[in-house]
Write an enzyme that holds these catalytic residues in place. Structure first.
Site, mmCIF file in Angstrom:
data_model
loop_
_atom_site.group_PDB
_atom_site.id
_atom_site.type_symbol
_atom_site.label_atom_id
_atom_site.label_comp_id
_atom_site.label_asym_id
_atom_site.label_seq_id
_atom_site.Cartn_x
_atom_site.Cartn_y
_atom_site.Cartn_z
ATOM 1 N N HIS A 60 1.250 -1.283 0.172
ATOM 2 C CA HIS A 60 0.041 0.046 0.034
ATOM 3 C C HIS A 60 0.557 1.347 -0.107
ATOM 4 C CE1 HIS A 60 -3.670 2.016 2.011
ATOM 5 N NE2 HIS A 60 -3.474 2.683 0.915
ATOM 6 N N HIS A 62 1.755 5.120 -2.144
ATOM 7 C CA HIS A 62 1.460 6.100 -3.354
ATOM 8 C C HIS A 62 2.721 6.825 -3.897
ATOM 9 C CE1 HIS A 62 -3.055 6.155 -1.914
ATOM 10 N NE2 HIS A 62 -2.554 5.897 -0.890
ATOM 11 N N ARG A 64 2.858 8.757 -6.657
ATOM 12 C CA ARG A 64 2.338 10.134 -6.708
ATOM 13 C C ARG A 64 2.492 10.326 -8.283
ATOM 14 N NH1 ARG A 64 -1.040 11.138 -2.741
ATOM 15 N NH2 ARG A 64 -0.062 11.732 -0.691
ATOM 16 N N ASP A 305 1.104 2.650 3.727
ATOM 17 C CA ASP A 305 0.244 3.745 3.155
ATOM 18 C C ASP A 305 0.925 5.016 2.883
ATOM 19 O OD1 ASP A 305 -1.661 5.244 2.034
ATOM 20 O OD2 ASP A 305 -2.858 5.476 4.159
ATOM 21 N N HIS A 309 3.727 14.244 1.119
ATOM 22 C CA HIS A 309 3.254 15.678 0.717
ATOM 23 C C HIS A 309 4.626 16.489 0.579
ATOM 24 C CE1 HIS A 309 -1.062 14.879 0.468
ATOM 25 N NE2 HIS A 309 -0.843 14.139 1.592
#
Length: 444
Positions: A60, A62, A64, A305, A309
């Site tokens: 899991h 990201h 991006r 996860d 950012h």
């Protein structure tokens, strides 16, 4: 003669420990050699006194890309993964655009070619246009993702009927459906009730009841449609209790994350935006229950996860706590966070391999190649030295997020070498053989 021989270490698989030397050729493990048995190789690695673990599989994450590369991209994210001993990253489909069509999935795989430092499997999202499913299945993504709350309308399945009807399209398919449990009605109604925008309001908008209801809905829908599901990160006592009662009704597995096992909602006061994610952190009682479930073997997979950012995004001023971009980095610290749980005697090294290598590899269709140190498997191997400690620090992180919630932790072991398909890619926390990763597809 082997291409590479790793000597002197103890192999850790999910089933336990074994003292063997590992012979590698053609990117695969070709022999497990008894200690003292004569063997030769072009490259001999002395790992005496260390443990050999299969490379971790993060189910899991990201990365991006495309569309959000100011937060992370394939290169920076897989660099972090390599340094953290994650040799296979399973990338979520929530980029710009979301990975909802065969063309978008194919394009994403092509973007990764020649730029990834570890292997990457790709996940596709289920949209309301279910006619897209057959084309996506032909590309063999490692999973399909179904969302029940907090996503754009095109990807939102907020009722039991909607979830069930979507799953009916996968009853005969050899794939896995990842389900993020939630309740859009609670999210919508709580937002209408609470205008303050506080941490407490954010917690109230995503209560344990919503998670537990989402878990129950997912398992019941899977049981009625004969589909294989994976419930995304749970972290509440109520969610764990519902999972423990219903999990045998369907072909279902469940995950949690290191942050859910390590932090509670009280930590928002000191960590603030850097810990903000979804689901929200829970009470200390919830954390204790989750840790007990982990120890009891009720949690199948621990994943990160990883959702970074840009630092400026986390540092900006927002009208409400809920408006802060949700997510944090985790790829580079997955192994260390799990080793910390070993230090605390909550789990064993074999448990780490079970939850972070074997189980995710098997569940996401890579179980014939990844997740074990065994003959015929990819030579994705970590050398971990228990005689040396390691520290986690913000300044060492290579993700574009620029921090880790685990800053300041010390772990009683150190990852010294990482091999990807037999090639050493990391030595002493330095990437020495970049861009060796390949896109991987679901095989079974």
């Amino acid at each position: 003669m082997f291409e590479t021989l790793i000597r002197g270490a103890t192999i850790v698989n999910a089933e336990g420990l074994d003292r063997r030397d590992v012979g590698i050729a053609g990117g695969r493990i070709v022999a497990l050699v008894a200690p003292g048995e004569t063997a030769s190789a072009r490259i001999v690695v002395d790992a005496s006194g260390s443990f050999l673990l299969p490379g971790l599989v993060d189910a899991h994450a990201h990365l991006r890309e495309p569309g959000l590369t100011h937060k992370e991209d394939f290169s920076s994210g897989t660099h972090a993964a390599a340094l953290g001993g994650v040799t296979t990253v399973l990338d979520m489909p929530t980029d710009e655009p979301w990975t909802a069509t065969a063309g978008e999935l194919s394009d994403k795989m092509a973007m990764a070619e020649g730029r990834i430092h570890v292997d990457v499997g790709f996940q596709a999202v289920i949209s309301h246009d279910l006619s897209l499913v057959p084309g996506l299945l032909e590309l063999a993504p490692v999973s399909f993702e179904l969302f029940t709350a907090d996503v754009p309308e095109a990807f939102l399945f907020q009722t039991l009927d909607a979830v069930t009807e979507a799953l009916r399209n996968f009853g005969d398919a050899d794939t896995l459906i990842g389900v993020s449990p939630g309740d859009q009605s609670m999210l919508t109604d709580s937002s209408a009730r609470h205008k303050a925008g506080t941490i407490a309001a954010f917690l109230d908008s995503r209560p344990p009841l919503a998670e537990a209801g989402g878990i129950a809905r997912a398992v019941l829908a899977a049981a009625s449609t004969n589909t294989r599901i994976h419930v995304r990160q749970i972290n509440s006592e109520l969610g764990v209790k519902i999972w423990s009662r219903l999990r045998d009704l369907a072909d279902a597995s469940v995950e949690t994350t290191p942050q859910n096992l390590s932090f509670s909602a009280d930590d928002y006061e000191t960590h603030g935006a850097n810990l903000k994610g979804s689901p929200p952190l829970r009470s200390r009682q919830d954390v204790d229950c989750l840790r007990a479930a982990l120890k009891a073997g009720l949690i199948d997979i621990v994943a990160t996860d990883h959702a970074p950012h840009a630092p400026a995004e986390k540092a900006a001023s927002y009208a409400t706590f809920a408006d802060i971009p949700g997510g944090m980095p985790g790829l580079q610290t997955l192994l260390q966070a799990m080793l910390k749980l070993v230090d605390e005697e909550l789990i064993t090294l074999a448990d780490v391999v079970r939850m972070c290598a074997r189980n995710p590899a098997k569940r996401f269709g890579l179980g014939q190649r990844k997740g074990r140190i065994a003959v015929g498997y990819d030579a994705d191997i970590l050398i971990v030295d228990p005689r040396k400690s390691s520290a986690i620090a913000n300044g060492d992180q290579v993700s574009r997020a620029g921090y880790t919630p685990f800053d300041g932790w010390t772990v009683k072991a150190r990852l010294t070498n990482v091999f990807l398909r037999g090639k050493e890619i990391v030595r002493d926390q330095v990437l020495i053989d970049p861009a060796q990763g390949k896109p991987v597809r679901r095989e079974s």
